[in-house]
Design an enzyme around this catalytic site. Sequence first.
Site, mmCIF file in Angstrom:
data_model
loop_
_atom_site.group_PDB
_atom_site.id
_atom_site.type_symbol
_atom_site.label_atom_id
_atom_site.label_comp_id
_atom_site.label_asym_id
_atom_site.label_seq_id
_atom_site.Cartn_x
_atom_site.Cartn_y
_atom_site.Cartn_z
ATOM 1 C CG HIS A 83 -0.514 0.288 2.495
ATOM 2 N ND1 HIS A 83 -0.257 -0.712 3.467
ATOM 3 C CD2 HIS A 83 -0.399 1.475 3.174
ATOM 4 C CE1 HIS A 83 0.181 -0.112 4.654
ATOM 5 N NE2 HIS A 83 0.036 1.068 4.490
ATOM 6 C CG ASP A 219 0.364 -4.171 2.887
ATOM 7 O OD1 ASP A 219 1.059 -3.698 1.946
ATOM 8 O OD2 ASP A 219 -0.462 -3.497 3.593
ATOM 9 C CB SER A 642 2.896 1.610 6.168
ATOM 10 O OG SER A 642 1.573 1.310 6.769
HETATM 11 N N1 ARG Z 1 -4.743 0.367 7.804
HETATM 12 C C1 ARG Z 1 -3.331 0.241 7.009
HETATM 13 C C2 ARG Z 1 -2.801 1.828 7.236
HETATM 14 O O1 ARG Z 1 -3.164 2.600 7.985
HETATM 15 C C3 ARG Z 1 -3.542 0.158 5.516
HETATM 16 C C4 ARG Z 1 -4.244 0.626 4.742
HETATM 17 C C5 ARG Z 1 -4.282 0.386 3.341
HETATM 18 N N2 ARG Z 1 -4.981 -0.650 3.068
HETATM 19 C C6 ARG Z 1 -6.281 -0.557 2.834
HETATM 20 N N3 ARG Z 1 -7.160 -1.651 2.693
HETATM 21 N N4 ARG Z 1 -6.946 0.354 2.666
HETATM 22 O O2 ARG Z 1 -2.338 2.426 6.451
HETATM 23 N N1 GLU Z 2 -1.046 1.245 7.780
HETATM 24 C C1 GLU Z 2 -0.485 2.299 8.623
HETATM 25 C C2 GLU Z 2 0.465 3.256 7.533
HETATM 26 O O1 GLU Z 2 0.193 3.221 6.493
HETATM 27 C C3 GLU Z 2 0.177 1.746 9.601
HETATM 28 C C4 GLU Z 2 -0.839 1.391 10.576
HETATM 29 C C5 GLU Z 2 -1.006 2.025 11.538
HETATM 30 O O2 GLU Z 2 -1.602 3.369 11.704
HETATM 31 O O3 GLU Z 2 -0.543 1.819 12.744
HETATM 32 O O4 GLU Z 2 1.480 3.780 8.070
#
Ligand code: ARG
Ligand code: GLU
Length: 707
Positions: A83, A219, A642
Amino acid sequence: MKRIVTLLFLAAVCTSAMADEGMWIPMLLGRNEADMQKAGMRISAKDIYDINNACLKDAVLLFGSGCTGEYVSPEGLLLTNHHCGYSFIVRHSTVEHDYLTHGFWAMSRDQEIPCPGLTVTRLVRMEDVTDMVLEGVTSQMSEGERSALVESNIKKITAKTESGTHYKAVIKPFYYGNQYFMYVNEIFQDVRLVGAPPSNIGKFGGDTDNWMWPRHTGDFSMFRVYAGDDNKPAPYSPSNKPYKPLKHLEISLSGVQEGDFTFVFGYPGTTQRYVTSDAVELDANIENPIRIDLRTIRLRHYNNAMNQSPAQRLKYASRVASIANGWKKWQGETLGINRLKGVEQKQAFEQRYQQWAADKPQYYNVLQQLHNAYSQLRPIEVELVYFSEAVLASDFMNRANTYNRLANNDNEEEVAELVEKLRNNNEKYFADFDQHTIVDRAIFVETFLYMWKAGYAPYLGETTMTEAAVEKRLGKIYDGSLLNNPEKINAFLKNYTVKKAAKLKNDPAIQLYSQAYALAYDPQKLAQYRRAEQDIRRLMRTYVKGMMEMQPDVNFFPDANLTLRVAYGHVAGFRPKDGVYYKPYSTLQGIMEKENPDIYDYVVEPQLKKLYNSRDYGRYGTADKQMPVGFIATNHTTGGNSGSPVLNADGRLIGLNFDRCWEGTMSDLLFDPDYCRNICLDIRYCLFIIDKFAGAKHLVDEMTLVQ
Ligand code: ARG
Ligand code: GLU
């Protein structure tokens, strides 16, 4: 004797309350070293950060402007999340070469794809520059004077540091401006895409599984950094060579067990660990519910559309990903704060602070003043939330914003340029307008209606009006606007001159947008808002300083601010609710359990199924023929982490951080070791996908694997 016992007891309570919480400054990691080693770490703080020798920090990078990446080969190969590489994978995808859907693997160096605009940043060294930054600052100065002086000191220090080098220096405040650190960085501009798994691996589970455990997302994506002949950063050139990092991470194939020590090394973006009860209340109980409701509306309409055709899925996928990401996180955050009685916890602490401050004039008033400042800030902040989440929810109103700028511009040259751009945009925008307008109109009407009912859009009509009447009015605005009429708007733009601005200004869309804007961004209110913000900044500096004086034995970590940090903890499951225990690892079996060819997020690649059916995991599977996919740990992380390397007791790579568990997303404000878990991709799954699934073993061969 009794006193000593009590003190010892208190100290034990103190350290255990702090266990797992914290994002520590690499340069000061010596303070945590004993604790980390007690927790199982077998390397030293100097192995992690050392300015005189190559160390782990040389392998950890800021990827782009908001993710982390790490070197895994002596040839500049780096790993980050799927991502994080997403937009670059999308950018290079076409209908014929859809790398997003099918994945991409450079089978030789010349197939690696340049990514203009993408940079990676290596920290060369950091320094405490507090004294220099605060030189000349006095307690008599106003906040404005102080900021101006600090700003100018910072300019001088960074200019001096950068002079004669290729480094870039940044200075950031810590502990609300009680301390300043300078980061001297080296920024690489030639970064090329090397590999990405297909979406149904890299984004397996999609937004359905996002923020959740058990998780099965692969990921990751891979890039390579290129440098000039001297191994220094250089703009893109075909003659650049793969960069030779000072350090690349060794990869451990031995996997993780529950209880194992781990640490995460990366760039966490923002946390608010030290804010007051008012701030927690505002965030969790006032702003989050508004944001969540308004995004629920948008997501309902987009998801409906996405389920209707692949073309619509493609159209809305990335905006839904970003809308849903915050939407889901905030729900977990508010639930978590309330479960922990976060506001009450803060209030109890504030009471203790107040008692401690009773005889300290410099601290005595600070909480009351902060409370006052939040009272000033709150109503305006709420209006701004409505503006961004409701007014700007539809494409229609975003277009109104752009056309409003056009209407208010009388510079002929700029106008000509803008018109040209708008005409090009319109071609794309109206291509599938019949379909899109159904979605966009519904979002526009429903979000404005929600705001009107909450009393934040008085310009739509008196409260005595019926909902149906307001709805009708909104529909009329949408349907009557020039902006939604392809023929008329194109004809209008074709001979647009500044003389036609008046007509634009009379358009119902622009009228509505201007009314909404005038209300939210009323200059007087905005001035009050800025003042409150400035007061809060100044008061927090004092409050936090007092907090540290009050608890001299506590090792305070500074809030995240997108600087390099170390978080440590251990691999651990947890109990999300009564009767349920989450184990800390997931396996390929779980992917097969989730498989559903009819649900987009749960389609499994045939090739992956084949490998699963034959248990063909090579050296990456476990002794009992399982293929590990993910694991969770108690490391304190946030957005920006991330792609961060997750390392074991020996400092070897065991995983990639990519998310947090939903039940623990309040950790930006309040960390609870019983619920807060970061979610990691097991490095063995990553290698398995590269090697066995994609047949790109040459990439694994570049890496340093350790059994
Ligand atoms: N929750 C993760 C973060 O905050 C991954 C986000 C990307 N993935 C998604 N399914 N939207 O960045
Ligand atoms: N998915 C998050 C990012 O893009 C990390 C997840 C979090 O917020 O801990 O940095």
